[in-house]
Scaffold this motif. Structure first.
Motif, PDB file in Angstrom:
ATOM      1  N   HIS A 374      -7.865 -17.555   7.116  1.00  0.00           N
ATOM      2  CA  HIS A 374      -7.188 -17.993   8.339  1.00  0.00           C
ATOM      3  C   HIS A 374      -5.683 -18.117   8.128  1.00  0.00           C
ATOM      4  O   HIS A 374      -4.890 -17.756   8.999  1.00  0.00           O
ATOM      5  CB  HIS A 374      -7.758 -19.333   8.805  1.00  0.00           C
ATOM      6  N   ALA A 375      -5.290 -18.626   6.962  1.00  0.00           N
ATOM      7  CA  ALA A 375      -3.860 -18.771   6.671  1.00  0.00           C
ATOM      8  C   ALA A 375      -3.181 -17.415   6.585  1.00  0.00           C
ATOM      9  O   ALA A 375      -2.055 -17.231   7.062  1.00  0.00           O
ATOM     10  CB  ALA A 375      -3.672 -19.539   5.365  1.00  0.00           C
ATOM     11  N   VAL A 376      -3.885 -16.459   6.005  1.00  0.00           N
ATOM     12  CA  VAL A 376      -3.319 -15.107   5.899  1.00  0.00           C
ATOM     13  C   VAL A 376      -3.157 -14.493   7.273  1.00  0.00           C
ATOM     14  O   VAL A 376      -2.162 -13.817   7.569  1.00  0.00           O
ATOM     15  CB  VAL A 376      -4.209 -14.230   4.997  1.00  0.00           C
ATOM     16  N   GLU A 377      -4.151 -14.703   8.149  1.00  0.00           N
ATOM     17  CA  GLU A 377      -4.067 -14.141   9.496  1.00  0.00           C
ATOM     18  C   GLU A 377      -2.897 -14.723  10.281  1.00  0.00           C
ATOM     19  O   GLU A 377      -2.285 -14.038  11.101  1.00  0.00           O
ATOM     20  CB  GLU A 377      -5.382 -14.409  10.238  1.00  0.00           C
ATOM     21  N   LYS A 378      -2.596 -15.994  10.009  1.00  0.00           N
ATOM     22  CA  LYS A 378      -1.505 -16.633  10.746  1.00  0.00           C
ATOM     23  C   LYS A 378      -0.134 -16.283  10.177  1.00  0.00           C
ATOM     24  O   LYS A 378       0.808 -15.989  10.906  1.00  0.00           O
ATOM     25  CB  LYS A 378      -1.689 -18.153  10.729  1.00  0.00           C
ATOM     26  N   GLU A 379       0.012 -16.353   8.870  1.00  0.00           N
ATOM     27  CA  GLU A 379       1.324 -16.218   8.243  1.00  0.00           C
ATOM     28  C   GLU A 379       1.580 -14.838   7.649  1.00  0.00           C
ATOM     29  O   GLU A 379       2.721 -14.451   7.465  1.00  0.00           O
ATOM     30  CB  GLU A 379       1.467 -17.269   7.136  1.00  0.00           C
ATOM     31  N   GLY A 380       0.569 -14.103   7.355  1.00  0.00           N
ATOM     32  CA  GLY A 380       0.746 -12.836   6.667  1.00  0.00           C
ATOM     33  C   GLY A 380       0.920 -13.061   5.174  1.00  0.00           C
ATOM     34  O   GLY A 380       0.997 -14.189   4.707  1.00  0.00           O
ATOM     35  N   VAL A 381       1.025 -11.985   4.427  1.00  0.00           N
ATOM     36  CA  VAL A 381       1.164 -12.083   2.982  1.00  0.00           C
ATOM     37  C   VAL A 381       2.122 -10.998   2.508  1.00  0.00           C
ATOM     38  O   VAL A 381       2.185  -9.900   3.067  1.00  0.00           O
ATOM     39  CB  VAL A 381      -0.207 -11.907   2.284  1.00  0.00           C
ATOM     40  N   ASP A 382       2.908 -11.330   1.516  1.00  0.00           N
ATOM     41  CA  ASP A 382       3.856 -10.386   0.940  1.00  0.00           C
ATOM     42  C   ASP A 382       3.089  -9.390   0.083  1.00  0.00           C
ATOM     43  O   ASP A 382       2.540  -9.753  -0.961  1.00  0.00           O
ATOM     44  CB  ASP A 382       4.884 -11.143   0.103  1.00  0.00           C
ATOM     45  N   ILE A 383       3.042  -8.131   0.553  1.00  0.00           N
ATOM     46  CA  ILE A 383       2.234  -7.155  -0.175  1.00  0.00           C
ATOM     47  C   ILE A 383       2.807  -6.837  -1.538  1.00  0.00           C
ATOM     48  O   ILE A 383       2.117  -6.276  -2.387  1.00  0.00           O
ATOM     49  CB  ILE A 383       2.065  -5.856   0.645  1.00  0.00           C
ATOM     50  N   SER A 384       4.060  -7.180  -1.778  1.00  0.00           N
ATOM     51  CA  SER A 384       4.623  -6.931  -3.106  1.00  0.00           C
ATOM     52  C   SER A 384       3.982  -7.837  -4.157  1.00  0.00           C
ATOM     53  O   SER A 384       4.060  -7.556  -5.346  1.00  0.00           O
ATOM     54  CB  SER A 384       6.137  -7.147  -3.088  1.00  0.00           C
ATOM     55  N   GLN A 385       3.351  -8.934  -3.694  1.00  0.00           N
ATOM     56  CA  GLN A 385       2.678  -9.840  -4.615  1.00  0.00           C
ATOM     57  C   GLN A 385       1.249  -9.400  -4.930  1.00  0.00           C
ATOM     58  O   GLN A 385       0.602  -9.977  -5.796  1.00  0.00           O
ATOM     59  CB  GLN A 385       2.647 -11.259  -4.013  1.00  0.00           C
ATOM     60  N   LEU A 386       0.762  -8.393  -4.179  1.00  0.00           N
ATOM     61  CA  LEU A 386      -0.610  -7.923  -4.391  1.00  0.00           C
ATOM     62  C   LEU A 386      -0.651  -6.847  -5.462  1.00  0.00           C
ATOM     63  O   LEU A 386       0.318  -6.097  -5.643  1.00  0.00           O
ATOM     64  CB  LEU A 386      -1.181  -7.355  -3.088  1.00  0.00           C
ATOM     65  N   PRO A 387      -1.761  -6.724  -6.172  1.00  0.00           N
ATOM     66  CA  PRO A 387      -1.910  -5.601  -7.128  1.00  0.00           C
ATOM     67  C   PRO A 387      -1.825  -4.266  -6.390  1.00  0.00           C
ATOM     68  O   PRO A 387      -2.150  -4.177  -5.202  1.00  0.00           O
ATOM     69  CB  PRO A 387      -3.304  -5.827  -7.731  1.00  0.00           C
ATOM     70  N   LYS A 388      -1.407  -3.249  -7.097  1.00  0.00           N
ATOM     71  CA  LYS A 388      -1.197  -1.950  -6.473  1.00  0.00           C
ATOM     72  C   LYS A 388      -2.471  -1.401  -5.847  1.00  0.00           C
ATOM     73  O   LYS A 388      -2.447  -0.821  -4.754  1.00  0.00           O
ATOM     74  CB  LYS A 388      -0.663  -0.962  -7.513  1.00  0.00           C
ATOM     75  N   GLU A 389      -3.637  -1.592  -6.531  1.00  0.00           N
ATOM     76  CA  GLU A 389      -4.880  -1.025  -6.004  1.00  0.00           C
ATOM     77  C   GLU A 389      -5.300  -1.697  -4.699  1.00  0.00           C
ATOM     78  O   GLU A 389      -6.048  -1.116  -3.906  1.00  0.00           O
ATOM     79  CB  GLU A 389      -6.005  -1.149  -7.033  1.00  0.00           C
ATOM     80  N   GLU A 390      -4.798  -2.928  -4.426  1.00  0.00           N
ATOM     81  CA  GLU A 390      -5.161  -3.630  -3.197  1.00  0.00           C
ATOM     82  C   GLU A 390      -4.236  -3.286  -2.033  1.00  0.00           C
ATOM     83  O   GLU A 390      -4.609  -3.485  -0.881  1.00  0.00           O
ATOM     84  CB  GLU A 390      -5.150  -5.146  -3.427  1.00  0.00           C
ATOM     85  N   ARG A 391      -3.062  -2.797  -2.308  1.00  0.00           N
ATOM     86  CA  ARG A 391      -2.141  -2.504  -1.210  1.00  0.00           C
ATOM     87  C   ARG A 391      -2.090  -1.018  -0.849  1.00  0.00           C
ATOM     88  O   ARG A 391      -1.304  -0.615  -0.007  1.00  0.00           O
ATOM     89  CB  ARG A 391      -0.744  -3.014  -1.556  1.00  0.00           C
ATOM     90  N   LEU A 392      -2.929  -0.213  -1.508  1.00  0.00           N
ATOM     91  CA  LEU A 392      -2.963   1.215  -1.174  1.00  0.00           C
ATOM     92  C   LEU A 392      -3.460   1.402   0.252  1.00  0.00           C
ATOM     93  O   LEU A 392      -4.361   0.700   0.718  1.00  0.00           O
ATOM     94  CB  LEU A 392      -3.868   1.969  -2.149  1.00  0.00           C
ATOM     95  N   GLY A 393      -2.871   2.384   0.969  1.00  0.00           N
ATOM     96  CA  GLY A 393      -3.257   2.670   2.340  1.00  0.00           C
ATOM     97  C   GLY A 393      -4.494   3.532   2.421  1.00  0.00           C
ATOM     98  O   GLY A 393      -5.090   3.890   1.400  1.00  0.00           O
ATOM     99  N   PRO A 394      -4.913   3.908   3.644  1.00  0.00           N
ATOM    100  CA  PRO A 394      -6.130   4.722   3.811  1.00  0.00           C
ATOM    101  C   PRO A 394      -6.042   6.084   3.154  1.00  0.00           C
ATOM    102  O   PRO A 394      -7.054   6.676   2.808  1.00  0.00           O
ATOM    103  CB  PRO A 394      -6.275   4.837   5.330  1.00  0.00           C
ATOM    104  N   GLY A 395      -4.829   6.584   2.982  1.00  0.00           N
ATOM    105  CA  GLY A 395      -4.661   7.886   2.323  1.00  0.00           C
ATOM    106  C   GLY A 395      -4.408   7.780   0.841  1.00  0.00           C
ATOM    107  O   GLY A 395      -4.162   8.797   0.178  1.00  0.00           O
ATOM    108  N   GLY A 396      -4.432   6.550   0.292  1.00  0.00           N
ATOM    109  CA  GLY A 396      -4.256   6.365  -1.147  1.00  0.00           C
ATOM    110  C   GLY A 396      -2.812   6.249  -1.587  1.00  0.00           C
ATOM    111  O   GLY A 396      -2.534   6.298  -2.785  1.00  0.00           O
ATOM    112  N   LEU A 397      -1.841   6.068  -0.634  1.00  0.00           N
ATOM    113  CA  LEU A 397      -0.423   5.935  -0.998  1.00  0.00           C
ATOM    114  C   LEU A 397      -0.007   4.477  -0.979  1.00  0.00           C
ATOM    115  O   LEU A 397      -0.531   3.658  -0.208  1.00  0.00           O
ATOM    116  CB  LEU A 397       0.446   6.741  -0.035  1.00  0.00           C
ATOM    117  N   ASP A 398       0.959   4.145  -1.838  1.00  0.00           N
ATOM    118  CA  ASP A 398       1.483   2.787  -1.918  1.00  0.00           C
ATOM    119  C   ASP A 398       2.577   2.614  -0.864  1.00  0.00           C
ATOM    120  O   ASP A 398       3.580   3.341  -0.867  1.00  0.00           O
ATOM    121  CB  ASP A 398       2.047   2.550  -3.319  1.00  0.00           C
TER     122      ASP A 398
END
Length: 450
Positions: A374-398
């Motif tokens: 719920h907190a993430v849905e409200k505030e969002g999250v800095d994707i730079s803090q996420l591991p690379k494999e978790e922030r990859l898009g649907p096409g596999g690009l960072d």
């Protein structure tokens, strides 16, 4: 009427462990060994004597054949020569006397053999004899049909579920990959660089517990193909577990309801190849946890008992290094012993306490996960803090790498989330360059096509 079978020879059966003639001051085992040794020595002596008699009879038979041949020669010579020869008559008479003597001795020898056979004492060593002996080799004897942990070899591979997941993933990718229109982009807000991302699901998460259970828990639905986030360190195990539940969930549910040990034993003897697999044990474990989280303590106790039956059989098979199916009968026979039954019930109680403790911890973890979501849905999250494999898009690009390679005008449009500004930047660019950059934005998740 046929002659009745003579059973009299069985009247002389000799047992080496006959206890009637054992003196109380004599050790019984030593007495048995002494009698057995005496019997073996007596039989060896009789066999040697019979062998000697048979050899003598064979020599006598051979001598009689020679004498009969000589007697025929003398008789033929007498018929050819009319003159009587006293020497021939003497030779013929001597041969007849010797023949009669040999026949008499052979009759005595045969009587001796018959006496041996008549007075023969039957025992475990001479009652039977092997008429035919064969060795059959099982071609599958070297193949192991059980795991090192004591469970039966899995009957599922997970290939069917893997194909279903691959097909579903292709459909999702085909729906997402639509050509980007550079001249008139749609009025959809670009995805911000700090977009929220859902937390991955655990491999075997229990359902959310009901607040006020009013009756028995609803039947569990068959598992659907796993999502990518459900596959952790061993994808094949997860795929095969889902395939197992698709095929055998009803059978395991039926086993969970059996109350008595006798019913469980008969059911395992019939379906042990399925219920003694590791996936079945995991299913029972998760079902116990689910029932406790939903507040069904009595149902959890029953499921935990069935789970411990499977686990104990697997542990017994592991210690014996054999298939768990060979341990079903020994396990239930041990349950008839009070000491073993008390140990089993004590282990069951310990297992139940662990389930109860884990259910409390799991509820806390699920509440924290929901709060975090719920907190993430409200505030969002800095994707730079996420591991690379978790922030990859649907096409596999960072997305971080893609946004750094975009033209400055497009970067400013994405940072300000201004769709009109993005349109202006695309219209000023060459069409091929615009299509190239927009495709990379879609593959990285910066732009949501739709």
């Amino acid at each position: 009427m046929s002659k009745p079978f003579d059973y009299s020879k069985w009247d002389k059966i000799e047992l080496s462990d006959d206890e009637e003639d054992v003196h109380p001051n004599i050790d019984r085992e030593s007495w048995f060994r002494m009698k057995h040794r005496s019997r073996v020595e007596r039989e060896e002596h009789e066999e040697k004597d019979k062998q000697r008699i048979m050899e003598e009879m064979a020599k006598a038979e051979q001598r009689m054949k020679m004498l009969e041949r000589d007697l025929k020669k003398i008789q033929k010579h007498k018929e050819d020569d009319s003159d009587d020869d006293d020497d021939d008559l003497d030779d013929a008479e001597a041969i007849r006397i010797e023949l009669e003597d040999l026949k008499t001795k052979n009759r005595e020898r045969q009587a001796k053999l018959d006496e041996y056979e008549k007075n023969k004492k039957w025992n475990v060593d001479n009652m039977f004899e092997v008429k035919e002996e064969r060795t059959l080799i099982n071609a599958n004897a070297g193949k192991s049909n059980y795991t090192p942990t004591g469970f039966a070899q899995s009957t599922v591979t997970g290939e069917e579920v893997k194909k279903q997941f691959a097909s579903k993933k292709e459909e999702d990718n085909d729906g997402d990959k639509e050509p980007a229109k550079t001249e008139k982009p749609k009025e959809a807000a670009p995805a911000p660089a700090a977009a929220p991302k859902a937390e991955p699901k655990p491999a075997a998460a229990a359902p959310q517990p009901a607040k006020k259970p009013a009756g028995p828990s609803p039947p569990k639905s068959k598992a659907s193909p796993p999502s990518p986030t459900e596959v952790d360190s061993d994808p094949n195990f997860v795929y095969s577990y889902h395939e197992f539940t698709d095929k055998y969930a009803d059978l395991v549910e039926q086993f969970m309801t059996l109350k008595s040990f006798d019913e469980s034993k008969e059911f395992l003897l019939k379906h042990g190849d399925i219920l003694l697999q590791e996936h079945a044990c995991n299913y029972l474990l998760l079902a116990s946890l689910e029932d406790e989280m939903n507040g069904y303590r009595e149902k959890m106790t029953q499921t935990a008992k069935q789970s411990q039956i499977v686990t104990n059989i697997a542990e017994l098979a592991k210690s014996w290094n054999t298939h768990p199916g060979n341990c079903i009968m020994p396990f239930f026979q041990r349950l008839n012993q009070r000491e073993f039954l008390e140990g089993f019930l004590a282990g069951l109680e310990t297992f139940k306490q662990k389930i109860i403790s884990r259910a409390v911890t799991k509820k806390i973890e699920m509440d924290r996960a929901r709060e975090k979501e719920h907190a993430v849905e409200k505030e969002g999250v800095d994707i730079s803090q996420l591991p690379k494999e978790e922030r990859l898009g649907p096409g596999g690009l960072d997305p971080l790498e893609v946004i750094e390679t975009l033209p400055v005008s497009m970067q400013e449009a994405f940072e300000s989330r201004d769709v009109d500004k993005l349109k202006e930047a695309l219209l000023k660019m060459d069409q091929k360059d615009a299509e190239y950059h927009m495709k990379r934005c879609v593959d990285s998740g910066l732009w949501q096509a739709g």
